[in-house]
Design a protein around this motif. Structure first.
Motif, short mmCIF file in Angstrom:
data_model
loop_
_atom_site.label_atom_id
_atom_site.label_comp_id
_atom_site.label_asym_id
_atom_site.label_seq_id
_atom_site.Cartn_x
_atom_site.Cartn_y
_atom_site.Cartn_z
N HIS A 33 0.84 -1.21 0.00
CA HIS A 33 0.00 0.00 0.00
C HIS A 33 0.87 1.25 0.00
CE1 HIS A 33 -4.29 -1.09 0.50
NE2 HIS A 33 -3.76 -2.26 0.75
N LEU A 34 1.90 1.25 0.84
CA LEU A 34 2.78 2.41 0.94
C LEU A 34 3.39 2.73 -0.42
CD1 LEU A 34 4.53 4.47 2.49
CD2 LEU A 34 6.14 2.64 2.91
N ASN A 37 0.71 3.92 -3.10
CA ASN A 37 0.19 5.26 -2.83
C ASN A 37 1.28 6.31 -2.94
OD1 ASN A 37 -2.32 4.21 -2.32
ND2 ASN A 37 -1.93 3.96 -0.14
N TRP A 38 2.47 5.98 -2.44
CA TRP A 38 3.55 6.96 -2.44
C TRP A 38 3.98 7.30 -3.86
CZ3 TRP A 38 9.27 5.76 -2.34
CH2 TRP A 38 10.00 6.92 -2.22
N ASN A 41 1.21 9.10 -5.77
CA ASN A 41 1.04 10.47 -5.28
C ASN A 41 2.18 11.36 -5.73
OD1 ASN A 41 -0.59 12.22 -3.64
ND2 ASN A 41 1.15 12.31 -2.24
N ARG A 46 -2.87 10.47 -8.37
CA ARG A 46 -3.56 10.04 -7.17
C ARG A 46 -4.79 9.20 -7.48
NH1 ARG A 46 -4.60 14.36 -2.61
NH2 ARG A 46 -2.35 14.34 -2.60
N ILE A 51 -5.71 5.92 -2.42
CA ILE A 51 -6.00 7.03 -1.50
C ILE A 51 -7.43 7.52 -1.70
CG2 ILE A 51 -5.40 9.39 -0.91
CD1 ILE A 51 -2.52 8.71 -1.62
N ARG B 50 3.36 10.94 7.53
CA ARG B 50 3.11 10.83 6.10
C ARG B 50 3.13 9.37 5.66
NH1 ARG B 50 3.42 14.59 1.61
NH2 ARG B 50 1.63 13.73 0.55
N GLN B 51 4.12 8.62 6.19
CA GLN B 51 4.23 7.22 5.79
C GLN B 51 3.05 6.40 6.30
OE1 GLN B 51 8.02 5.42 6.67
NE2 GLN B 51 7.22 3.37 6.48
N MET B 54 0.11 7.02 4.11
CA MET B 54 0.17 6.33 2.82
C MET B 54 -0.12 4.84 2.99
SD MET B 54 1.07 8.31 0.26
CE MET B 54 1.47 10.03 0.08
N MET B 55 0.36 4.28 4.14
CA MET B 55 0.11 2.87 4.39
C MET B 55 -1.36 2.61 4.60
SD MET B 55 3.31 2.16 6.86
CE MET B 55 2.62 0.75 7.68
N GLN B 56 -2.09 3.63 5.09
CA GLN B 56 -3.51 3.46 5.41
C GLN B 56 -4.39 4.12 4.37
OE1 GLN B 56 -3.49 5.21 9.24
NE2 GLN B 56 -2.60 3.43 10.24
N ASP B 57 -3.88 4.33 3.16
CA ASP B 57 -4.65 4.93 2.06
C ASP B 57 -5.15 6.33 2.39
OD1 ASP B 57 -4.18 2.65 0.72
OD2 ASP B 57 -6.16 1.78 1.03
N ARG B 58 -4.34 7.08 3.12
CA ARG B 58 -4.66 8.49 3.35
C ARG B 58 -3.57 9.33 2.69
NH1 ARG B 58 -3.73 9.80 8.34
NH2 ARG B 58 -2.80 7.87 9.06
N VAL B 59 -3.65 10.64 2.84
CA VAL B 59 -2.65 11.51 2.24
C VAL B 59 -1.62 11.97 3.27
CG1 VAL B 59 -2.24 13.67 1.04
CG2 VAL B 59 -4.21 12.29 0.45
N LEU B 296 7.56 1.36 9.37
CA LEU B 296 6.66 0.37 8.75
C LEU B 296 6.20 -0.64 9.79
CD1 LEU B 296 5.68 -0.52 5.84
CD2 LEU B 296 7.47 -2.21 5.96
#
Lengths: 187, 336
Positions: A33-34, A37-38, A41, A46, A51, B50-51, B54-59, B296
């Motif tokens: 996921h990281l 998304n990273w 983004n 996006r 996200i 931030r990390q 991103m791991m939790q599908d947020r910004v 992580l």
């Protein structure tokens, strides 16, 4: 009352007992996921990532069609206000937020028109009854805009000009199609 | 201009003199703490948020900016520091003022002191920074390590299995490892076991999830409740400095320190100063990756219960590390 005894069954086997493999699997999920998304983004893609967040003031979610937003007053074909000051909406309004002062209309076919049409958006409970009550499609709440934050309370009272500024020509035929509308719609 | 500077230094601070050692030590620890550990710890506070996002599908935090300089929200750590400095510094009326004030200092200072033993780059050749220095010809090398201590690594029992190096001085450990990844300290069965044990112990030591029993921010009311403002900030920063220090230790011991493939040939062709700079960059990149890995883990695993942690520590990790020492001794005997 007899105490109930619940036996917890611990996982058997070295694979389950050490949790090490489960930990690695879990780390792999979060790492996937990281990375997705990273990288997405970082390159401005996006939409292709997982996200779900919207960057609110810049990105807004489209409201559903039937959302009740800020009021607006609709216009006739000649640009005049559709409202005939029949007082249906201030009567039905549970919050008493609509103020109408009627006056005589210069148009001979129309009896009245509003001289003052004010809605206090701070008092409005956004129930939409005024829209339901209106017999001539003059007031609508389909702007998709919130009641705006204001510094002074008086700024939240919208007058006729402000309500008309969001207004549009109604799709309804002026004066309706009469009592024989079934035949007219068929034809 | 650089040469006049070096001449000045050579004239007034001859290599090996007391003044040279004092100034050098101060400069090294100053560089390490203020140019590396503190800024990185600050950035890690942003990176963690931030990390995890991103791991939790947020910004995650991406708004703080200095004028048009937004940098994906990195200035958030400056904003956080400003906020903490200007927050009310509340001291509970019945608290022991001395101990209350001492605790945040004790949370930060030992970690910073511990980081003094870590070698953070290739040895610098005093007075010949702008020249190419072939291996073994430097008369006045400066080790980029604030303190040489043979006892410096007596932190965890797991480390004892590192007798394969024949030393406990981290600087010598890096020198014992080669440039290529398969020449690093991680290669070998007792080494891998020691690494996993050390990693577990390091995460437990920095008291972060899955070992955040003393804090337990969302369930038990931990000791952070009494602290506000920058005093809380020091606890918070201390955690991140611990991440950096433990990452640096793991890199020093298991992943070749500042070494990287091709370092030897580069050392023979690049000016000494440039090569040292490169080695510091490589070392920093390794630390960054390890810190990201620790974050992580922190955002993936659930917390241990107190009894589970005790069982893990005393009934699993300790016997395994003792067995590993025996294994390492056998390994040494076989290699001889």
């Amino acid at each position: 009352m007899a105490t109930k005894v619940k036996t917890v069954i611990r996982p058997a086997g070295i694979r389950r007992k050490t949790y090490l493999i489960a930990i690695v699997e879990g780390l792999w999920v979060t790492f996937r996921h990281l990375m997705k998304n990273w990288i997405g983004n970082l390159f401005g893609q996006r939409a292709k990532t997982d996200i779900a967040t919207l960057s609110y003031p810049e990105e807004k979610m489209a409201y559903p069609e039937r959302n009740r937003g800020l009021h607006r007053l609709m216009k006739r074909e000649d640009g005049e206000v559709r409202c005939v000051a029949c007082m249906m909406c201030p009567t039905v309004c549970p919050a008493h937020c609509i103020t109408i002062v009627p006056e005589e209309s210069p148009d001979g076919r129309i009896e009245k028109r509003p001289r003052i049409f004010e809605i206090d958006e701070l008092r409005c409970v956004v129930c939409g009854l005024c829209v339901e009550a209106c017999p001539c499609d003059a007031i609508r709440m389909d702007t998709g805009v919130h009641a705006l934050p204001t510094i002074r309370r008086s700024d939240a009272i919208l007058d006729k000009e402000a309500l008309l500024s969001r207004g549009d020509k109604s799709t309804a035929t002026q004066g309706g199609v009469g009592s024989f509308w079934r035949e007219k719609v068929k034809a | 201009m650089l040469d006049t500077l070096f001449n000045f230094f050579e004239q007034h601070l001859p290599y090996g003199s007391t003044a040279f050692n004092a100034v050098g030590g101060l400069a090294k620890s100053g560089f390490f703490v203020f140019m590396f550990v503190m800024p990185l710890a600050g950035i890690l506070t942003w990176m963690e948020r931030r990390q995890s996002a991103m791991m939790q599908d947020r910004v995650g935090p991406n708004r703080a900016n200095i004028g048009p300089l937004r940098l994906w929200g990195i200035p958030h750590f400056l904003a956080d520091a400003l906020k903490m400095i200007f927050k009310e510094d509340f001291v509970p009326p019945l608290a022991n003022k001395l101990l209350f004030g001492l605790a945040p200092i004790l949370a930060v200072a030992p970690v910073l002191i511990a980081s003094a033993i870590i070698p953070f780059g290739a040895p610098l050749c005093y007075g010949r920074i702008s020249e190419v220095v072939p291996a073994g010809t430097c008369a006045a090398p400066i080790d980029l390590q604030a303190a040489h201590m043979d006892a410096g690594l007596l932190f965890y029992f797991a480390i004892a299995s590192l007798a394969v190096y024949g030393t406990l001085d981290p600087g010598a450990m890096v020198n014992a490892q080669g440039d290529m990844p398969w020449q690093w300290g991680i290669v070998g069965i007792p080494h891998v076991v020691a690494f996993v044990l050390f990693l577990t112990a390091a995460i437990a030591e920095s008291k972060r999830t899955p070992f955040d029993i003393p804090e337990g921010e969302s369930e038990i009311i931990g000791y952070f409740v009494e602290y506000s403002g920058m005093r809380f900030g020091m606890f918070y920063l201390g955690e991140f400095i611990e991440i950096i220090t433990t990452s640096a230790l793991m890199i020093t011991v298991f992943f070749g320190g500042w070494r990287f493939p091709g370092a030897e040939s580069l050392a023979a062709s690049l000016p000494n100063g440039l090569f040292v700079l490169l080695s510091i960059v490589v070392w920093s990149a390794k630390i960054f990756l390890f810190a990201a890995f620790q974050l992580l883990i922190r955002w993936s695993l659930p917390r241990f219960r107190a009894d589970q942690l005790l069982r893990l520590g005393w009934q699993r990790l300790l016997p395994i590390s003792i067995a590993n020492v025996v294994l390492a001794a056998g390994w040494l005997l076989l290699r001889r």
